[in-house]
Design an enzyme around this catalytic site. Structure first.
Site, short mmCIF file in Angstrom:
data_model
loop_
_atom_site.label_atom_id
_atom_site.label_comp_id
_atom_site.label_asym_id
_atom_site.label_seq_id
_atom_site.Cartn_x
_atom_site.Cartn_y
_atom_site.Cartn_z
N SER A 138 -69.86 -4.81 51.06
CA SER A 138 -69.21 -5.66 50.15
C SER A 138 -70.05 -6.75 50.15
CB SER A 138 -68.05 -5.99 50.25
OG SER A 138 -67.56 -7.14 49.39
N TYR A 152 -61.84 -10.26 55.81
CA TYR A 152 -62.40 -9.03 55.04
C TYR A 152 -63.94 -9.10 54.91
CZ TYR A 152 -63.49 -5.88 51.01
OH TYR A 152 -64.09 -5.03 50.55
#
Length: 243
Positions: A138, A152
């Protein structure tokens, strides 16, 4: 070379789009899923409609026995595994690190880090020359996601390190390892943040002026798995509309 590819988190979003895209290249697909058997079977049907074979396999990627069973089922039903799309991942409610629940922290790390490593480890054990792994990271890994989900972002930074290190370990064996780092993509993962409108709210931050689609990420994954990317290993391809 016949392609047999395990796709974790394959029942929805980027994983489902990747299964359907790889089917067009003739990959036999093991569609890994955690809970939604109906969605996984729909993906299997789509792969078969595209002319390739597929099987749905329930697996919690954070559980070692499930990962072993996933790869075993793929090999038994489809043939020796040649590819892995390490896609399974979760988010959690938005907020600053100071407010993060320890249970949420452990859950994200279990799936996004431990799960990714378990799957990559098993791929490294079974793949031979010509094999390829794509880890789904990501842009959060390099942006940090302050005030939203630093944990995250950190989990995806671990995935980037996995990509680089494992690529160097496996290069001599002829197995390539790369990553794809999506930006904001229109998928169901945003619902896990507690803000169902989050994707729409961030559009103004994206230079391209729009969200990405799962299909656009799938194209990047398909390229990295293909012979066209034969000299690419140890790299993470950013597909993020300029972020």
């Amino acid at each position: 070379m016949e392609h047999v590819t395990v796709v974790t988190g394959g029942s929805r979003g980027i994983g489902a789009a990747t299964c359907l895209r790889l089917a067009r290249d003739g990959h036999r697909i093991a569609v890994g899923y955690r809970s939604n058997a109906h969605a996984a079977e729909q993906v299997v049907a789509g792969v078969r409609a595209a002319g390739a074979d597929a099987v749905a396999v329930r697996a919690d990627t954070s559980a070692e026995d499930d990962v072993l069973a996933l790869f075993d089922a793929a090999a038994q039903r489809l043939g020796p595994v040649t590819g892995l799309v390490n896609n399974a991942g979760i988010a959690s409610p938005l907020g600053p690190l100071a407010d993060l629940d320890t249970g949420e922290l452990r859950r994200v790390m279990d799936v996004n880090v431990i799960g990714a490593f378990l799957c990559a480890r098993q791929a490294a054990r079974v793949m031979t020359a010509g094999g390829a792994i794509v880890n789904v990271s990501s842009t959060a890994a390099t942006l940090g996601s302050p005030g939203n989900y630093v944990h995250y972002a950190a989990s995806k930074a671990a995935v980037d390190a996995l990509t680089l290190g494992l690529a160097k370990e496996l290069a001599a064996a002829g197995v390539r390892v790369n990553g794809v780092a999506p930006g904001f993509v229109h998928t169901e993962i945003h619902e896990q943040t507690g803000d169902p409108n989050r994707a729409a709210n961030v559009v103004a931050r994206i230079p391209a002026g729009r969200l990405g689609t799962p299909e656009e990420i799938a194209e990047a994954i398909a390229w990295l798995l293909s012979p066209a990317a034969s000299y690419a290993t140890g790299t993470t391809l950013r597909v993020a509309g300029g972020l």
